[in-house]
Design an enzyme around this catalytic site. Sequence first.
Site, PDB file in Angstrom:
ATOM      1  N   PHE A  14       0.874  -1.217  -0.002  1.00 40.53           N
ATOM      2  CA  PHE A  14      -0.154  -0.008   0.011  1.00 40.53           C
ATOM      3  C   PHE A  14       0.781   1.314  -0.119  1.00 40.53           C
ATOM      4  CE2 PHE A  14      -2.002   3.002   3.326  1.00 40.53           C
ATOM      5  CZ  PHE A  14      -2.575   3.624   2.670  1.00 40.53           C
ATOM      6  N   ASP A  34       9.699  -6.993  -3.803  1.00 34.42           N
ATOM      7  CA  ASP A  34       8.451  -7.367  -3.117  1.00 34.42           C
ATOM      8  C   ASP A  34       8.264  -8.942  -3.091  1.00 34.42           C
ATOM      9  OD1 ASP A  34       5.734  -7.560  -1.758  1.00 34.42           O
ATOM     10  OD2 ASP A  34       5.658  -5.537  -2.037  1.00 34.42           O
ATOM     11  N   THR A  38       1.960  -9.938   1.460  1.00 33.09           N
ATOM     12  CA  THR A  38       0.508  -9.137   1.738  1.00 33.09           C
ATOM     13  C   THR A  38      -0.084  -8.269   0.763  1.00 33.09           C
ATOM     14  OG1 THR A  38       1.925  -7.371   2.894  1.00 33.09           O
ATOM     15  CG2 THR A  38       1.079  -9.197   4.347  1.00 33.09           C
ATOM     16  N   ASP A  59      12.155 -12.051  -1.678  1.00 32.11           N
ATOM     17  CA  ASP A  59      11.923 -11.955  -0.385  1.00 32.11           C
ATOM     18  C   ASP A  59      13.432 -11.374   0.232  1.00 32.11           C
ATOM     19  OD1 ASP A  59      11.995 -12.679   2.501  1.00 32.11           O
ATOM     20  OD2 ASP A  59      10.932 -14.533   2.271  1.00 32.11           O
ATOM     21  N   ARG A 109      26.927  -0.993   1.297  1.00 32.58           N
ATOM     22  CA  ARG A 109      27.574  -1.100   0.412  1.00 32.58           C
ATOM     23  C   ARG A 109      27.961  -0.084  -0.685  1.00 32.58           C
ATOM     24  NH1 ARG A 109      25.007  -4.629  -4.379  1.00 32.58           N
ATOM     25  NH2 ARG A 109      23.766  -2.653  -4.890  1.00 32.58           N
ATOM     26  N   TYR A 148       5.359  -7.868  15.615  1.00 30.62           N
ATOM     27  CA  TYR A 148       5.352  -6.639  14.688  1.00 30.62           C
ATOM     28  C   TYR A 148       6.135  -5.606  15.705  1.00 30.62           C
ATOM     29  CZ  TYR A 148       3.919  -2.532  11.812  1.00 30.62           C
ATOM     30  OH  TYR A 148       3.822  -1.568  11.031  1.00 30.62           O
ATOM     31  N   LYS A 152       9.961  -4.208  14.869  1.00 32.48           N
ATOM     32  CA  LYS A 152      10.157  -2.746  14.435  1.00 32.48           C
ATOM     33  C   LYS A 152      11.145  -2.012  15.217  1.00 32.48           C
ATOM     34  CE  LYS A 152       7.853  -2.469  10.749  1.00 32.48           C
ATOM     35  NZ  LYS A 152       8.406  -1.927   9.269  1.00 32.48           N
ATOM     36  N   ARG A 189      -7.602  -3.657   8.532  1.00 29.78           N
ATOM     37  CA  ARG A 189      -7.309  -2.329   9.266  1.00 29.78           C
ATOM     38  C   ARG A 189      -8.655  -1.341   9.021  1.00 29.78           C
ATOM     39  NH1 ARG A 189      -1.424  -0.892   6.912  1.00 29.78           N
ATOM     40  NH2 ARG A 189      -1.951  -2.038   5.279  1.00 29.78           N
TER      41      ARG A 189
HETATM   42  P1  NAD Z   1       1.496  -3.487   3.034  1.00 33.85           P
HETATM   43  O1  NAD Z   1       1.245  -5.004   3.586  1.00 33.85           O
HETATM   44  O2  NAD Z   1       0.379  -3.069   2.226  1.00 33.85           O
HETATM   45  O3  NAD Z   1       2.907  -3.406   2.242  1.00 33.85           O
HETATM   46  C1  NAD Z   1       4.016  -4.228   3.003  1.00 33.85           C
HETATM   47  C2  NAD Z   1       4.641  -4.900   1.620  1.00 33.85           C
HETATM   48  O4  NAD Z   1       5.845  -5.479   2.292  1.00 33.85           O
HETATM   49  C3  NAD Z   1       3.846  -5.926   0.966  1.00 33.85           C
HETATM   50  O5  NAD Z   1       3.987  -5.645  -0.403  1.00 33.85           O
HETATM   51  C4  NAD Z   1       4.279  -7.110   1.103  1.00 33.85           C
HETATM   52  O6  NAD Z   1       4.049  -8.332   0.225  1.00 33.85           O
HETATM   53  C5  NAD Z   1       5.912  -6.703   1.364  1.00 33.85           C
HETATM   54  N1  NAD Z   1       6.614  -7.718   2.235  1.00 33.85           N
HETATM   55  C6  NAD Z   1       6.365  -8.431   3.265  1.00 33.85           C
HETATM   56  N2  NAD Z   1       7.301  -9.323   3.702  1.00 33.85           N
HETATM   57  C7  NAD Z   1       8.188  -9.130   2.697  1.00 33.85           C
HETATM   58  C8  NAD Z   1       9.350  -9.813   2.530  1.00 33.85           C
HETATM   59  N3  NAD Z   1       9.918 -10.731   3.448  1.00 33.85           N
HETATM   60  N4  NAD Z   1      10.231  -9.769   1.368  1.00 33.85           N
HETATM   61  C9  NAD Z   1       9.653  -8.872   0.520  1.00 33.85           C
HETATM   62  N5  NAD Z   1       8.538  -8.038   0.625  1.00 33.85           N
HETATM   63  C10 NAD Z   1       7.859  -8.453   1.751  1.00 33.85           C
HETATM   64  O7  NAD Z   1       1.585  -2.598   4.339  1.00 33.85           O
HETATM   65  P2  NAD Z   1       1.917  -1.056   4.389  1.00 33.85           P
HETATM   66  O8  NAD Z   1       0.729  -0.360   5.043  1.00 33.85           O
HETATM   67  O9  NAD Z   1       2.135  -0.385   2.853  1.00 33.85           O
HETATM   68  O10 NAD Z   1       3.190  -0.746   5.236  1.00 33.85           O
HETATM   69  C11 NAD Z   1       4.352  -0.720   4.694  1.00 33.85           C
HETATM   70  C12 NAD Z   1       5.505  -0.259   5.499  1.00 33.85           C
HETATM   71  O11 NAD Z   1       5.058   1.059   6.245  1.00 33.85           O
HETATM   72  C13 NAD Z   1       5.652  -1.472   6.542  1.00 33.85           C
HETATM   73  O12 NAD Z   1       7.002  -1.678   6.974  1.00 33.85           O
HETATM   74  C14 NAD Z   1       4.782  -1.034   7.978  1.00 33.85           C
HETATM   75  O13 NAD Z   1       5.242  -1.676   9.047  1.00 33.85           O
HETATM   76  C15 NAD Z   1       5.110   0.474   7.869  1.00 33.85           C
HETATM   77  N6  NAD Z   1       4.033   1.221   8.486  1.00 33.85           N
HETATM   78  C16 NAD Z   1       2.644   1.378   7.726  1.00 33.85           C
HETATM   79  C17 NAD Z   1       1.699   2.079   8.421  1.00 33.85           C
HETATM   80  C18 NAD Z   1       0.437   2.227   7.937  1.00 33.85           C
HETATM   81  O14 NAD Z   1      -0.597   2.540   8.570  1.00 33.85           O
HETATM   82  N7  NAD Z   1       0.051   1.782   6.728  1.00 33.85           N
HETATM   83  C19 NAD Z   1       1.908   2.656   9.734  1.00 33.85           C
HETATM   84  C20 NAD Z   1       3.095   2.265  10.107  1.00 33.85           C
HETATM   85  C21 NAD Z   1       4.202   1.701   9.791  1.00 33.85           C
HETATM   86  N1  UDP Z   2     -10.805  -1.474  14.383  1.00 39.16           N
HETATM   87  C1  UDP Z   2     -12.340  -1.785  14.803  1.00 39.16           C
HETATM   88  N2  UDP Z   2     -13.050  -2.326  13.790  1.00 39.16           N
HETATM   89  C2  UDP Z   2     -12.136  -2.928  12.701  1.00 39.16           C
HETATM   90  C3  UDP Z   2     -10.923  -2.842  12.632  1.00 39.16           C
HETATM   91  C4  UDP Z   2     -10.352  -2.233  13.571  1.00 39.16           C
HETATM   92  O1  UDP Z   2     -12.801  -1.136  15.704  1.00 39.16           O
HETATM   93  O2  UDP Z   2     -12.950  -3.827  12.002  1.00 39.16           O
HETATM   94  C5  UDP Z   2      -9.947  -0.770  15.659  1.00 39.16           C
HETATM   95  C6  UDP Z   2      -8.978  -1.633  15.995  1.00 39.16           C
HETATM   96  O3  UDP Z   2      -9.245  -2.467  17.282  1.00 39.16           O
HETATM   97  C7  UDP Z   2      -8.031  -0.197  16.646  1.00 39.16           C
HETATM   98  C8  UDP Z   2      -8.452   0.619  15.397  1.00 39.16           C
HETATM   99  O4  UDP Z   2      -9.620   0.338  14.865  1.00 39.16           O
HETATM  100  O5  UDP Z   2      -8.355   0.036  17.694  1.00 39.16           O
HETATM  101  C9  UDP Z   2      -7.306   0.880  14.613  1.00 39.16           C
HETATM  102  O6  UDP Z   2      -7.071  -0.649  13.974  1.00 39.16           O
HETATM  103  P1  UDP Z   2      -5.970  -0.855  12.712  1.00 39.16           P
HETATM  104  O7  UDP Z   2      -5.856  -2.352  12.693  1.00 39.16           O
HETATM  105  O8  UDP Z   2      -6.475  -0.046  11.574  1.00 39.16           O
HETATM  106  O9  UDP Z   2      -4.762  -0.376  13.215  1.00 39.16           O
HETATM  107  P2  UDP Z   2      -3.793  -0.257  14.576  1.00 39.16           P
HETATM  108  O10 UDP Z   2      -4.276  -1.144  15.576  1.00 39.16           O
HETATM  109  O11 UDP Z   2      -2.382  -0.948  13.925  1.00 39.16           O
HETATM  110  O12 UDP Z   2      -3.698   1.011  15.234  1.00 39.16           O
END
Ligand code: NAD
Ligand code: UDP
Length: 321
Positions: A14, A34, A38, A59, A109, A148, A152, A189
């Site tokens: 995403f 990628d 996911t 991977d 590198r 998770y 991180k 989410r």
């Molecule tokens: P997402 O699941 O849409 O994207 C993650 C991508 O990483 C996917 O395309 C998945 O296939 C790929 N991936 C996972 N494991 C892999 C591996 N071993 N090798 C290669 N590719 C791999 O999630 P996102 O929301 O786009 O999140 C992207 C990054 O941003 C993540 O690191 C996440 O922790 C971080 N992040 C996102 C949010 C958010 O709200 N979206 C918040 C905090 C941090």
């Molecule tokens: N949540 C909810 N209903 C849903 C999905 C999520 O009430 O169908 C709640 C979840 O329990 C959390 C908040 O929404 O309190 C945000 O959840 P999300 O999974 O989006 O992100 P994160 O927990 O990682 O902040």
Amino acid sequence: MSTARALVTGGAGFVGSHLCEQLLAAGTDVVAVDNFATSTPANVAELVGRPGFELVRHDVTEPFPDLGTFDVVYHLASAASPPDYLRLPLETLRAGSLGTANAIELAERDHARFVLASTSEVYGDPVVHPQPESYWGNVNSIGPRSVYDEAKRYAEALTMAYRRERGVDTGIARIFNTYGPRMRADDGRVVPTFIARALTNAPLTIAGTGEQTRSLCYVEDTVLGLRALAAADHPGPINIGNPHELTVRALAEEIRGATHSRSSLEYIPEAVDDPKRRCPDISLAARELGWRPLIPRTEGLRRTIEWFAGRPAVVAAQPVR
Ligand code: NAD
Ligand code: UDP
């Protein structure tokens, strides 16, 4: 902010797909790596074939193949939604540990800038509010979410160790809840779940009381923040998020209103170790990067709803309970 050549791990995800898109538009060549754990290649289908873009199935926990050299490495590869990382606990820990080590060694590198996509989850269920970067967090290291959160936190520790010991040029972004087009309707989410359910008049599933809060940042803003960190020399960690906080229940009502939905509100059991409040202090990002989010939630939600509404097949993928 233009850089010649960037590697984006998790580039088909995403946030990663929006990052690739913005970088290409800014004249940067991009290699997206990628394993589609996911996501699917559909997120970057429009980019494949464009000059300067390459999508490689790989991977990140395995050594990288020869992909050429890079000026910046963005490391986003990791499951990110709670249902995804609870389904992929060991893969998530490995992406944060082995995957981060492989990505950072590539940056070392090439003497490239390394940007780690960390998360507000490093603050756990915070007792300091809003959360500044100086807060050390409140994480349950053995709970289900720890796969998770601790991955991180380890990735942050590894990044700082490479910086201190080996002089790698690193920056850590702590990303707060981000939403927008290309989230999976079934990723669990809150924003895609509520939108997909509202569009089909299914009940909006509020976990617990719905009084827990989140602060939602539109994806274009988040990506601008990541790029600003890449262009700076600040080590971070720097919070990237939108400080407008709201309860989950208020979000449900807002989405129901914006979609003119007949959905009811349904209360379901709260998630284990669910953070009760979350809101970024973004003064460091404003001061050091000149960054702050620009897209108000009404506009971000409008764009996101429009995207989902135009894709009935994506919406149909919402989880059936
Ligand atoms: P997402 O699941 O849409 O994207 C993650 C991508 O990483 C996917 O395309 C998945 O296939 C790929 N991936 C996972 N494991 C892999 C591996 N071993 N090798 C290669 N590719 C791999 O999630 P996102 O929301 O786009 O999140 C992207 C990054 O941003 C993540 O690191 C996440 O922790 C971080 N992040 C996102 C949010 C958010 O709200 N979206 C918040 C905090 C941090
Ligand atoms: N949540 C909810 N209903 C849903 C999905 C999520 O009430 O169908 C709640 C979840 O329990 C959390 C908040 O929404 O309190 C945000 O959840 P999300 O999974 O989006 O992100 P994160 O927990 O990682 O902040």
